[in-house]
Structures are given as structure tokens and as C-alpha cells.
Design an enzyme around this catalytic site. Structure first.
Site, PDB file in Angstrom:
ATOM      1  N   SER A 142       0.879  -1.177   0.000  1.00  0.00           N
ATOM      2  CA  SER A 142       0.000   0.000   0.000  1.00  0.00           C
ATOM      3  C   SER A 142       0.906   1.213   0.000  1.00  0.00           C
ATOM      4  CB  SER A 142      -0.858  -0.015   1.277  1.00  0.00           C
ATOM      5  OG  SER A 142      -1.479   1.242   1.490  1.00  0.00           O
ATOM      6  N   TYR A 155      -1.933  -1.201  10.479  1.00  0.00           N
ATOM      7  CA  TYR A 155      -1.902  -1.332   9.012  1.00  0.00           C
ATOM      8  C   TYR A 155      -0.591  -0.777   8.449  1.00  0.00           C
ATOM      9  CZ  TYR A 155      -3.913  -1.119   4.242  1.00  0.00           C
ATOM     10  OH  TYR A 155      -4.170  -1.282   2.904  1.00  0.00           O
TER      11      TYR A 155
HETATM   12  P1  NAD Z   1     -11.387  -6.403   0.235  1.00  0.00           P
HETATM   13  O1  NAD Z   1     -11.975  -6.283   1.604  1.00  0.00           O
HETATM   14  O2  NAD Z   1     -12.228  -6.122  -0.961  1.00  0.00           O
HETATM   15  O3  NAD Z   1     -10.743  -7.851   0.035  1.00  0.00           O
HETATM   16  C1  NAD Z   1      -9.983  -8.472   1.032  1.00  0.00           C
HETATM   17  C2  NAD Z   1      -9.866  -9.942   0.711  1.00  0.00           C
HETATM   18  O4  NAD Z   1      -9.140 -10.576   1.774  1.00  0.00           O
HETATM   19  C3  NAD Z   1     -11.220 -10.660   0.626  1.00  0.00           C
HETATM   20  O5  NAD Z   1     -11.148 -11.674  -0.332  1.00  0.00           O
HETATM   21  C4  NAD Z   1     -11.360 -11.248   2.025  1.00  0.00           C
HETATM   22  O6  NAD Z   1     -12.255 -12.370   2.070  1.00  0.00           O
HETATM   23  C5  NAD Z   1      -9.925 -11.633   2.292  1.00  0.00           C
HETATM   24  N1  NAD Z   1      -9.637 -11.841   3.703  1.00  0.00           N
HETATM   25  C6  NAD Z   1      -9.864 -10.995   4.746  1.00  0.00           C
HETATM   26  N2  NAD Z   1      -9.496 -11.576   5.897  1.00  0.00           N
HETATM   27  C7  NAD Z   1      -8.996 -12.794   5.577  1.00  0.00           C
HETATM   28  C8  NAD Z   1      -8.437 -13.861   6.305  1.00  0.00           C
HETATM   29  N3  NAD Z   1      -8.341 -13.817   7.654  1.00  0.00           N
HETATM   30  N4  NAD Z   1      -8.038 -14.966   5.650  1.00  0.00           N
HETATM   31  C9  NAD Z   1      -8.161 -15.066   4.300  1.00  0.00           C
HETATM   32  N5  NAD Z   1      -8.682 -14.085   3.559  1.00  0.00           N
HETATM   33  C10 NAD Z   1      -9.090 -12.959   4.177  1.00  0.00           C
HETATM   34  O7  NAD Z   1     -10.097  -5.462   0.291  1.00  0.00           O
HETATM   35  P2  NAD Z   1      -9.159  -4.833  -0.861  1.00  0.00           P
HETATM   36  O8  NAD Z   1      -9.302  -3.365  -0.784  1.00  0.00           O
HETATM   37  O9  NAD Z   1      -9.340  -5.535  -2.151  1.00  0.00           O
HETATM   38  O10 NAD Z   1      -7.726  -5.167  -0.235  1.00  0.00           O
HETATM   39  C11 NAD Z   1      -6.866  -6.154  -0.777  1.00  0.00           C
HETATM   40  C12 NAD Z   1      -5.439  -5.796  -0.386  1.00  0.00           C
HETATM   41  O11 NAD Z   1      -5.085  -4.537  -0.980  1.00  0.00           O
HETATM   42  C13 NAD Z   1      -5.234  -5.642   1.116  1.00  0.00           C
HETATM   43  O12 NAD Z   1      -4.003  -6.206   1.495  1.00  0.00           O
HETATM   44  C14 NAD Z   1      -5.229  -4.139   1.300  1.00  0.00           C
HETATM   45  O13 NAD Z   1      -4.495  -3.753   2.427  1.00  0.00           O
HETATM   46  C15 NAD Z   1      -4.563  -3.704   0.009  1.00  0.00           C
HETATM   47  N6  NAD Z   1      -4.808  -2.310  -0.340  1.00  0.00           N
HETATM   48  C16 NAD Z   1      -6.072  -1.850  -0.538  1.00  0.00           C
HETATM   49  C17 NAD Z   1      -6.247  -0.515  -0.877  1.00  0.00           C
HETATM   50  C18 NAD Z   1      -7.607   0.060  -1.143  1.00  0.00           C
HETATM   51  O14 NAD Z   1      -7.693   1.297  -1.297  1.00  0.00           O
HETATM   52  N7  NAD Z   1      -8.661  -0.717  -1.247  1.00  0.00           N
HETATM   53  C19 NAD Z   1      -5.157   0.342  -1.006  1.00  0.00           C
HETATM   54  C20 NAD Z   1      -3.891  -0.174  -0.780  1.00  0.00           C
HETATM   55  C21 NAD Z   1      -3.725  -1.498  -0.456  1.00  0.00           C
END
Ligand code: NAD
Length: 260
Positions: A142, A155
Site C-alpha cells: 500500500s 496497518y
Molecule cells: P477487500 O476487503 O475487498 O478484500 C480483502 C480480501 O481478503 C477478501 O477476499 C477477504 O475475504 C480476504 N480476507 C480478509 N481476511 C482474511 C483472512 N483472515 N483470511 C483469508 N482471507 C481474508 O479489500 P481490498 O481493498 O481488495 O484489499 C486487498 C489488499 O489490498 C489488502 O491487502 C489491502 O491492504 C490492500 N490495499 C487496498 C487498498 C484500497 O484502497 N482498497 C489500497 C492499498 C492497499
């Protein structure tokens, strides 16, 4: 039809039932890779969307907080398909609170899911990747792997740690056909971020549209979300031959967030 240069390769994407993980899984599938899917929620829908690219999927419900379940997921991939060529450490959660009020169990969950799980999958994937002398490890970090924001101690600590793990893994594999890199998105409108928009709308007493604009204007000069599809294309590039010597980078896709 898209170039299917990943045909015959197996990709495992943690947290691929939603958001960024699903976007990356679909992009890798469109490039021909078969997919090990992981995560919670609407698993059938996610698998159907990935399989629409004409590839097979396997599913494992490993909870990324639990090393034994992670080991079981990796074992399933090896016993069913014999290999994990592309490992995408994507599963992640967020919890927002000041550091002195941060619930201890939430700290432990964020560190376990966003950081330690990548250590476990990586240590279990590397021996087979070394045997094939080919592999791609993509850690979805991130902008918070590079800079901080108030109220996100766990985080930010986890994502800085993930960028560190990326560099060390890249150095330890530098003379091999295995690469390890981090991807550092800014805001992406997924369920993880929608919760933060909704909380902002409620606390500021404004509409969801206004809260969305507030969220973007605080950090992201482009005033645009990055999409899971754009991140998927970056992942495909890093898996291509053109990515052979991209090692240990933390690659932003953040609308200028960290350029400030
Ligand atoms: P999201 O909530 O849409 O998806 C998260 C995924 O992780 C889902 O498939 C969920 O079921 C799974 N998950 C959660 N807890 C879990 C566990 N204990 N075991 C197995 N699976 C688990 O979130 P997202 O925004 O798509 O985030 C995905 C990644 O991208 C994360 O690591 C997040 O930190 C990173 N990220 C997101 C953003 C953003 O703006 N959305 C920005 C930077 C980084």
C-alpha cells in the site's frame, strides 16, 4: 484474444474473492494462469468470474491468521496441481483507531493477515520455485508501506513490514528466475475502503458522494480511484518476461499520493 503467456502456470492469490485480489486473479486468468482462490464471502461468484477467462480454479478457505491452514492451502495446491508459480499475497484488513486505543486483538489480526501470512506463503512457496528456477511473488502492500496516516498504526506497521519482506526476499532470490516485488496502491474503491467512506459520511454528517470527495482530496492529487483492473495489468506485467529483472521494488499506483 489476450496473450495467454501464463498458460500452464499456477497462480495463488490470497484474498481473491473480492476487490483487488479478485481483479488481479481475473487478469492473471486472462493471461492463461490457473488459479488457487482464497478468501471469504461469495466464493462461487468469484470463481465463476475467474473461470470466465477459460481457466480452472481451486478454492481453499484458509484463514490467513492461521499458519497451519496456510500450510494446508499450499499443500492442496501442490498435491492437486504440483506447483505454485505465481504467489500474490493480497489478503488484508483494516482497523482504524488511535494507537493508545487500538484493540489488542485487532492489532494481532492486522499483523497476522497483512504481514505474517506473506511470510508463511513465501517460505512455503520458495523451495518449489527454486526447483523450477522460476517464480513471481507479488506482495500487495500500500502507499501505507511507504508513508503513514494517523489512526492506522497496525496497518502502516504491517505494510512497511511487507515492503521490507519484499526487499529481503528479492535479495535472497536475486540470482534466480524468481522475482519478488511489492505493489503499493493508493485509494481503490473496494469493500475495505467503502467502509471508511461510509464512516466518514456518518462522522462528518455528509453524503457518501461528499465523503468520497473528502477522502480523495485529503491524499490523492489525481482525485481518482485506482481500479482493481489497473492493478491486475501491473501484476500481469510483473509476471511477464519484461519483468525478469524488476526485483525488490515497491511500485506505487497512487494518483500522486506519495509524490507530495
Ligand atoms: P477487500 O476487503 O475487498 O478484500 C480483502 C480480501 O481478503 C477478501 O477476499 C477477504 O475475504 C480476504 N480476507 C480478509 N481476511 C482474511 C483472512 N483472515 N483470511 C483469508 N482471507 C481474508 O479489500 P481490498 O481493498 O481488495 O484489499 C486487498 C489488499 O489490498 C489488502 O491487502 C489491502 O491492504 C490492500 N490495499 C487496498 C487498498 C484500497 O484502497 N482498497 C489500497 C492499498 C492497499
Amino acid at each position: 484474444m489476450a496473450d495467454r503467456f501464463l498458460s500452464g502456470k499456477t497462480a495463488l492469490v490470497t484474498g481473491s474473492t473480492s476487490g483487488i485480489g479478485l481483479g488481479i486473479a481475473k487478469a492473471l486468468a486472462q493471461a492463461g494462469a490457473r488459479l488457487v482462490v482464497n478468501g471469504f464471502g461469495d466464493v462461487d461468484l468469484a470463481r465463476a468470474e475467474i473461470e470466465a477467462a477459460g481457466v480452472d480454479t481451486l478454492y481453499h478457505a484458509a484463514d490467513m491468521r492461521r499458519p497451519a491452514e496456510i500450510q494446508d492451502m499450499m499443500n492442496m495446491a501442490y498435491s492437486q496441481w504440483g506447483q505454485v508459480d505465481i504467489l500474490v499475497n493480497n489478503a488484508g484488513i483494516q482497523h482504524v483507531a488511535p494507537v493508545d486505543q487500538f484493540p489488542v486483538d485487532k492489532w494481532d489480526d492486522v499483523i497476522a493477515i497483512n504481514l505474517s501470512s506473506a511470510f508463511h506463503t513465501t517460505r512455503l512457496a520458495l523451495p518449489e520455485m527454486r526447483r523450477h528456477n522460476w517464480g513471481r511473488i507479488l506482495n500487495i502492500a500500500s502507499v501505507h508501506g511507504l508513508v503513514g496516516s494517523a489512526d492506522k498504526s497496525a496497518y502502516v506497521a504491517a505494510k512497511h513490514g511487507l515492503v521490507g519482506l519484499t526487499k529481503v526476499t528479492a535479495l535472497e532470490t536475486a540470482t534466480t528466475g524468481i522475482t519478488c516485488n511489492a505493489i503499493c496502491p493508493g485509494w481503490v474503491l473496494t469493500p475495505l475502503v467503502q467502509k471508511q467512506v461510509d464512516a466518514k459520511a456518518q462522522s462528518a454528517g455528509v453524503s457518501v458522494e461528499q465523503a468520497t470527495r473528502m477522502l480523495l482530496s485529503e491524499k490523492e492529487p489525481s482525485m481518482q480511484f485506482t481500479s482493481p483492473e489497473e492493478l491486475g495489468q501491473l501484476a500481469v506485467f510483473l509476471c511477464s518476461n519484461a519483468g525478469n529483472n524488476v526485483r525488490g521494488v515497491a511500485w506505487n499506483m497512487d494518483g500522486g499520493w506519495t509524490a507530495q
